[in-house]
Write a protein that holds these residues in place. Structure first.
Motif, mmCIF file in Angstrom:
data_model
loop_
_atom_site.group_PDB
_atom_site.id
_atom_site.type_symbol
_atom_site.label_atom_id
_atom_site.label_comp_id
_atom_site.label_asym_id
_atom_site.label_seq_id
_atom_site.Cartn_x
_atom_site.Cartn_y
_atom_site.Cartn_z
ATOM 1 N N UNK A 196 -9.797 -28.333 -6.344
ATOM 2 C CA UNK A 196 -8.823 -27.528 -7.100
ATOM 3 C C UNK A 196 -8.685 -28.043 -8.527
ATOM 4 N N UNK A 197 -8.378 -27.104 -9.445
ATOM 5 C CA UNK A 197 -8.071 -27.499 -10.819
ATOM 6 C C UNK A 197 -6.813 -28.351 -10.788
ATOM 7 N N UNK A 198 -6.854 -29.549 -11.387
ATOM 8 C CA UNK A 198 -5.674 -30.411 -11.345
ATOM 9 C C UNK A 198 -4.614 -29.887 -12.293
ATOM 10 N N UNK A 199 -3.374 -30.199 -11.988
ATOM 11 C CA UNK A 199 -2.271 -29.710 -12.809
ATOM 12 C C UNK A 199 -1.439 -30.886 -13.313
ATOM 13 N N UNK B 249 0.809 -21.901 -23.634
ATOM 14 C CA UNK B 249 1.615 -21.816 -22.408
ATOM 15 C C UNK B 249 1.201 -22.842 -21.355
ATOM 16 N N UNK B 250 0.044 -23.465 -21.567
ATOM 17 C CA UNK B 250 -0.457 -24.395 -20.549
ATOM 18 C C UNK B 250 -0.758 -25.759 -21.158
ATOM 19 N N UNK B 251 -0.065 -26.098 -22.210
ATOM 20 C CA UNK B 251 -0.252 -27.389 -22.881
ATOM 21 C C UNK B 251 -1.725 -27.633 -23.216
ATOM 22 N N UNK B 252 -2.414 -26.590 -23.613
ATOM 23 C CA UNK B 252 -3.798 -26.712 -24.061
ATOM 24 C C UNK B 252 -4.824 -26.777 -22.945
ATOM 25 N N UNK B 253 -4.378 -26.726 -21.691
ATOM 26 C CA UNK B 253 -5.332 -26.920 -20.586
ATOM 27 C C UNK B 253 -5.889 -25.610 -20.026
ATOM 28 N N UNK B 254 -5.286 -24.490 -20.337
ATOM 29 C CA UNK B 254 -5.764 -23.203 -19.830
ATOM 30 C C UNK B 254 -5.167 -22.891 -18.468
ATOM 31 N N UNK B 255 -5.121 -21.605 -18.130
ATOM 32 C CA UNK B 255 -4.588 -21.208 -16.824
ATOM 33 C C UNK B 255 -5.541 -21.614 -15.699
ATOM 34 N N UNK B 256 -4.956 -22.015 -14.571
ATOM 35 C CA UNK B 256 -5.796 -22.408 -13.423
ATOM 36 C C UNK B 256 -6.471 -21.197 -12.795
ATOM 37 N N UNK B 257 -5.794 -20.032 -12.860
ATOM 38 C CA UNK B 257 -6.310 -18.855 -12.189
ATOM 39 C C UNK B 257 -6.319 -17.679 -13.179
ATOM 40 N N UNK B 258 -7.413 -16.954 -13.210
ATOM 41 C CA UNK B 258 -7.540 -15.805 -14.114
ATOM 42 C C UNK B 258 -7.950 -14.573 -13.314
ATOM 43 N N UNK B 259 -7.310 -13.457 -13.586
ATOM 44 C CA UNK B 259 -7.605 -12.221 -12.857
ATOM 45 C C UNK B 259 -8.004 -11.133 -13.851
ATOM 46 N N UNK B 302 -10.967 -25.915 -16.382
ATOM 47 C CA UNK B 302 -12.082 -26.369 -15.561
ATOM 48 C C UNK B 302 -11.673 -26.514 -14.093
ATOM 49 N N UNK B 303 -12.573 -26.141 -13.216
ATOM 50 C CA UNK B 303 -12.353 -26.135 -11.762
ATOM 51 C C UNK B 303 -11.411 -25.008 -11.330
ATOM 52 N N UNK B 304 -11.149 -24.083 -12.229
ATOM 53 C CA UNK B 304 -10.269 -22.962 -11.903
ATOM 54 C C UNK B 304 -11.003 -21.844 -11.187
ATOM 55 N N UNK B 305 -10.241 -20.779 -10.911
ATOM 56 C CA UNK B 305 -10.811 -19.646 -10.161
ATOM 57 C C UNK B 305 -10.673 -18.367 -10.988
#
Lengths: 199, 390
Positions: A196-199, B249-259, B302-305
């Protein structure tokens, strides 16, 4: 099965100013909301118009000779004035749509002017082909931009805008809905924890 | 009977067509009480999807009452029962159906040789959605023949109205599957491109599934307003940079999930990309514009869906495979396995967790269909979802 189709009416739109005299897709409308790409493209074409206008005004005779039409210098300079007016119109107006369509018409005029060169002096035929190719490329960009502008969605005026602020879709309220289905975890769609993407 | 009939690009007419009849033992005839115009119908309206023929009846989101059944139904459906019909036709017996992957049913597409040529393997038959998917007549009509009707139905309780359950046939389970296959965790930011009907359902589904924050991206003000009503933070990509806002909105890390709830007719926010795609499309060098896919791959953590319920029909160009691979992204796609989700979703509607009718903005009769297609396509009059009553 979703979609995002955002083309607009190809014939007429309600409320477009001047819609009686000019087809709505050609007329200016302050409520047009083209996407940033189309806006940038229109601006680029505006600057291109200015640059080409200056070039045609200052080098009209040389361009005419290069095309094998030595007596067409005044015509090229007149086209330069047209380009300057169009460029100023595109960059100075709130809705550049009619000005971009004017560019499309201008492209047609340019092609009609240059085209006879193909059957003229063979020494200049290559130059004519180069000019026609350039005109085709710019003309295509003009047409795409003009169409995208005409198809851009209109910002709804407050008068006609429906109020969707109460349409949460959650009869028991948003707070109650948050996480209400947290237990849904089909095995085949569950990512192993280590991936999983870490948070 | 009356039906909405496809005659070509932007040419849909309400006209008389022959009544459907039982052709197979597993058929049923449904008297349509409500049907909807789906966003993906617009791909047909604009003739972006190949495989339509003049005279095809439109519509894959409909419900009604059973009026006739074939001999092979064996009591699975009875006359007078009220059913929603899923847009994917399912046999319920093939390997894929037995695993719950109904949208890739191996038997329901009667033109599976065409689908196999286009996609490598067949996918399920669909109502009113090109001859690649079987050329079945659609449900924007007074009556419709439902093949494999003993499996291809969703029974709905009488106490729920048509408008509450109609969208079980497509957009609700589509938005739901989009969110479920994103495997949403309580710490996730879920970014949803497109605030059309499926995007709206995906927003609600992500909220129900417990996302930390849900972000919806579009450029149509009233659609963004409806997404906000459902609990989303919104990005108007006509006026602001999607990538910059998502990173904020994600502190520069990007959303974990994108649709991707947009699909093949996306608009690019950058001029060069827009011109590039439209020129390639005009020259028939690509069929679909992959703007949203590109943006999702670029901005996803990274490692997102990446979850793609948006419809694509053919070929796209310039997919950043390097970013997709090196970021270790997971891509989940597909038409919706409608019946896999609907028992649960009917229950959630009955319990009042959600009422999908919130999305309806326009109602009309079948005769109003051609005009309402135009209104929907042009996003006129704040139109988001159209329901027709034959």
């Amino acid at each position: 099965m979703p979609a995002s189709a955002s083309r607009q009416d190809r014939t007429a739109r309600q409320g477009s100013p001047g819609s009686e005299a000019t087809p709505a897709r050609l007329a200016a409308d302050r409520r047009r909301r083209p996407d940033p790409a189309t806006r940038q493209l229109a601006q680029g074409l505006g600057w291109f118009s200015l640059a080409l206008g200056v070039t045609e005004l200052t080098c009209g005779d040389a361009i005419a000779r290069w095309l094998g039409m030595p007596r067409a210098g005044p015509l090229v300079r007149a086209y330069g004035v047209r380009e300057l007016v169009q460029g100023a119109g595109i960059l100075g107006s709130r809705d550049p749509t009619p000005w971009i369509w004017a560019r499309v018409a201008g492209d047609g005029l340019d092609v009609a002017t240059v085209l006879p060169g193909l059957g003229g002096d063979p020494r200049h035929r290559t130059n004519t082909v180069v000019a026609l190719t350039a005109l085709a490329g710019v003309g295509l960009a003009d047409i795409l931009c003009a169409q995208a502008l005409s198809d851009a969605p209109l910002a709804p005026s407050e008068r006609v805008r429906a109020d969707y602020r109460n349409r949460s879709g959650f009869p028991k309220g948003l707070a109650a809905a948050r996480g209400a289905a947290r237990d849904v975890r089909p095995r085949d769609f569950t990512t192993p924890e280590g991936l999983r993407a870490w948070t | 009977m009356k039906a909405l009939v496809w005659h070509g690009a932007q040419d849909i007419r309400c006209e008389s067509v022959p009544d459907p009849r039982i052709e197979d033992d597993r058929d049923a005839i449904i008297k349509v009480t409500s049907c909807a115009i789906c966003g993906s119908d617009l791909h047909l309206y604009d003739h972006f999807m190949p495989g339509m023929e003049k005279g095809d009846v439109m519509g894959h989101e409909f419900m009604g009452e059973v009026v006739e059944t074939g001999r092979g139904i064996n009591g699975a459906l009875r006359k007078g029962e009220r059913v929603v019909i899923p847009f994917t036709i399912i046999c319920g017996e093939c390997d894929q159906c037995r695993r719950g992957f109904f949208s890739v049913c191996e038997r329901s597409n009667r033109n599976r040789h065409l689908a196999a040529k286009a996609f490598g393997h067949t996918t399920a038959g669909l109502f009113g959605y090109t001859h690649l998917t079987g050329g079945y007549q659609g449900g924007q009509a007074e009556y419709v023949r439902v093949p494999f009707a003993d499996k291809t139905h969703i029974k709905v309780p009488d106490e729920l109205t048509d408008e509450q359950v109609l969208f079980l046939g497509d957009i609700f389970p589509t938005g739901w599957q989009a969110a479920v296959q994103a495997d949403i965790q309580p710490t996730d930011t879920v970014a949803i491109w497109g605030a059309g009907p499926v995007g709206q359902m995906a927003v609600r589904s992500a909220i129900l599934l417990g996302a930390k924050q849900v972000v919806c991206i579009d450029r149509v003000p009233e659609r963004l307003e409806m997404a906000r009503a459902g609990g989303a933070i919104t990005i108007d990509n006509a006026t602001e940079s999607t990538v910059e806002r998502l990173n904020q909105l994600t502190a520069g890390k990007g959303p974990e999930k994108c649709i991707d709830a947009v699909g093949m007719e996306a608009h690019a926010p950058r001029a060069l990309e827009q011109v590039y795609d439209r020129v390639k499309q005009a020259m028939m060098l690509e069929s679909d514009r992959a703007t949203v896919l590109r943006e999702m791959i670029y901005v996803c953590r990274p490692a997102g869906i990446l979850s793609v319920p948006g419809v694509y029909g053919g070929l796209v160009d310039k997919i950043p495979m390097g970013a997709l691979m090196n970021k270790g992204l997971t891509l989940r796609t597909g038409q919706t396995h409608v019946n896999r989700w609907t028992d649960d979703l009917v229950q959630r509607i009955a319990e009042g967790q959600i009422d999908p009718s919130f999305v309806i903005t326009h109602r009309g009769r079948l005769e109003d269909g051609p005009e309402l297609y135009k209104t929907f396509r042009d996003k006129k009059d704040n139109c988001i979802k159209v329901v027709l009553r034959p």
